[in-house]
Scaffold this motif. Sequence first.
Motif, short mmCIF file in Angstrom:
data_model
loop_
_atom_site.label_atom_id
_atom_site.label_comp_id
_atom_site.label_asym_id
_atom_site.label_seq_id
_atom_site.Cartn_x
_atom_site.Cartn_y
_atom_site.Cartn_z
N ILE A 53 0.90 -1.30 -0.05
CA ILE A 53 -0.03 0.08 0.04
C ILE A 53 0.90 1.18 0.11
O ILE A 53 0.56 2.12 -0.65
N LYS A 54 1.85 1.18 0.90
CA LYS A 54 2.72 2.43 0.95
C LYS A 54 3.48 2.64 -0.30
O LYS A 54 3.81 3.73 -0.88
N ALA A 55 4.44 1.37 -0.59
CA ALA A 55 5.30 1.66 -1.86
C ALA A 55 4.51 2.05 -3.02
O ALA A 55 4.93 2.75 -3.91
N ARG A 56 3.43 1.47 -3.47
CA ARG A 56 2.68 1.60 -4.60
C ARG A 56 2.20 3.33 -4.73
O ARG A 56 2.31 3.94 -5.54
N ALA A 57 1.62 3.71 -3.58
CA ALA A 57 1.09 5.22 -3.44
C ALA A 57 2.45 5.94 -3.60
O ALA A 57 2.22 7.04 -4.20
N VAL A 58 3.57 6.08 -3.11
CA VAL A 58 4.74 6.70 -3.27
C VAL A 58 5.30 6.67 -4.65
O VAL A 58 5.73 7.68 -4.99
N ALA A 59 5.44 5.34 -5.26
CA ALA A 59 5.80 5.48 -6.41
C ALA A 59 4.74 6.13 -7.41
O ALA A 59 5.48 6.73 -8.37
N GLU A 60 3.46 5.92 -7.27
CA GLU A 60 2.63 6.71 -7.96
C GLU A 60 2.88 8.10 -7.77
O GLU A 60 2.82 9.02 -9.04
N ALA A 61 3.15 8.83 -6.62
CA ALA A 61 2.93 9.95 -6.18
C ALA A 61 4.61 10.74 -6.80
O ALA A 61 4.42 12.03 -7.12
N THR A 62 5.34 10.02 -6.70
CA THR A 62 6.70 10.66 -7.01
C THR A 62 7.35 10.33 -8.41
O THR A 62 8.20 10.97 -8.81
N ALA A 117 9.12 -14.67 21.01
CA ALA A 117 8.52 -13.49 20.10
C ALA A 117 9.54 -13.32 18.76
O ALA A 117 10.82 -13.90 18.80
N ARG A 118 9.24 -12.48 17.92
CA ARG A 118 9.84 -12.25 16.74
C ARG A 118 9.64 -10.99 16.20
O ARG A 118 8.47 -10.60 16.14
N TYR A 119 10.73 -10.24 15.61
CA TYR A 119 10.34 -9.00 14.78
C TYR A 119 10.08 -9.71 13.25
O TYR A 119 10.68 -10.59 13.02
N HIS A 120 9.23 -9.20 12.74
CA HIS A 120 8.79 -9.80 11.39
C HIS A 120 8.80 -8.40 10.37
O HIS A 120 8.40 -7.36 10.66
N CYS A 121 9.59 -8.34 9.40
CA CYS A 121 9.59 -7.34 8.19
C CYS A 121 9.34 -7.74 7.10
O CYS A 121 9.66 -8.90 6.52
N VAL A 122 8.57 -7.16 6.29
CA VAL A 122 8.11 -7.09 4.97
C VAL A 122 8.90 -6.13 4.27
O VAL A 122 8.47 -4.70 4.65
N MET A 123 9.65 -6.10 3.27
CA MET A 123 10.21 -5.16 2.37
C MET A 123 9.71 -5.14 0.79
O MET A 123 9.77 -6.00 0.52
N ALA A 124 8.95 -4.28 0.50
CA ALA A 124 8.21 -4.08 -0.92
C ALA A 124 8.95 -3.19 -1.62
O ALA A 124 9.06 -1.92 -1.17
N ALA A 125 8.90 -3.21 -2.92
CA ALA A 125 9.56 -2.15 -3.70
C ALA A 125 8.43 -2.23 -4.96
O ALA A 125 7.85 -3.14 -5.45
N ALA A 126 8.14 -0.93 -5.35
CA ALA A 126 7.22 -0.82 -6.26
C ALA A 126 7.58 0.36 -7.42
O ALA A 126 8.20 1.32 -7.00
N ALA A 127 7.57 0.15 -8.69
CA ALA A 127 7.91 1.06 -9.65
C ALA A 127 6.78 1.77 -10.23
O ALA A 127 5.57 1.07 -10.40
N PRO A 128 6.82 2.97 -10.82
CA PRO A 128 5.84 3.30 -11.32
C PRO A 128 5.04 2.51 -12.71
O PRO A 128 3.99 2.98 -13.06
N ASN A 129 5.96 1.92 -13.39
CA ASN A 129 5.52 0.99 -14.44
C ASN A 129 4.83 -0.18 -13.95
O ASN A 129 4.47 -1.01 -14.85
N GLY A 130 4.49 -0.43 -12.73
CA GLY A 130 3.95 -1.72 -12.14
C GLY A 130 5.11 -2.70 -11.80
O GLY A 130 4.42 -4.06 -10.92
N ALA A 131 6.23 -2.82 -12.06
CA ALA A 131 7.01 -3.72 -11.48
C ALA A 131 7.18 -3.73 -10.01
O ALA A 131 7.04 -2.61 -9.35
N GLU A 132 7.08 -4.88 -9.52
CA GLU A 132 6.92 -5.04 -7.93
C GLU A 132 7.77 -6.35 -7.52
O GLU A 132 8.08 -7.35 -8.14
#
Length: 202
Positions: A53-62, A117-132
């Motif tokens: 959600i964050k990666a796509r929104a920022v790629a589109e805006a910038t 317990a564990r810390y869990h992280c997901v790193m997402a990359a999104a490009a303006p052309n739709g590559a993810e």
Amino acid sequence: MDAIVLATRNKGKIREFNILLEPFGLTVRSLDEFPEIGDIPETGETFVENAFIKARAVAEATGLVAVADDSGIEVDHLGGAPGVYSARFAGPECDDHANNEKLLAELKGVPDEKRTARYHCVMAAAAPNGAETYTEGAYEGRIAHEYKGDGGFGYDVIFLDTELGRHAAELSPDEKHARSHRGEAIRKLLDVWPDFWAKATA
């Protein structure tokens, strides 16, 4: 030099990302450089959904490739909570200390062997052309009974690295990057970065 946008204003995350990404020739820009982008509601039910959600929104805006992470702490005794609600565990206006206090209260009287317990992280990359693409990392440990250390952020002061016998907040930045969920996720992301970048800039 390739420029990407890190989809966060969290100074702790920005500091960590810059240390990790600098050797790979990536210029990292933060959301502070794009004040026109307001808060992005994290309405997903999983770390993967929120990161995209964050990666796509920022790629589109910038118009630039954007990298976003969503991360949190999962406590087995609490059925994986606080999970995606880690940053607002004690309420929408809470801070790290309030979150830590609530978690310690929820685990009051719970023995060490049930505080895994564990810390869990997901790193997402999104490009303006739709590559993810996205990667995941985990950092296993236990919720301690008391605060220790003055480094890190979030739940680091009560998260015990059981292998090292020290709280995450007691580790040096280099030690933490080598072991943390975010460090693991970003190393995996950098492994797939050449293929992703080729698609993102095609």
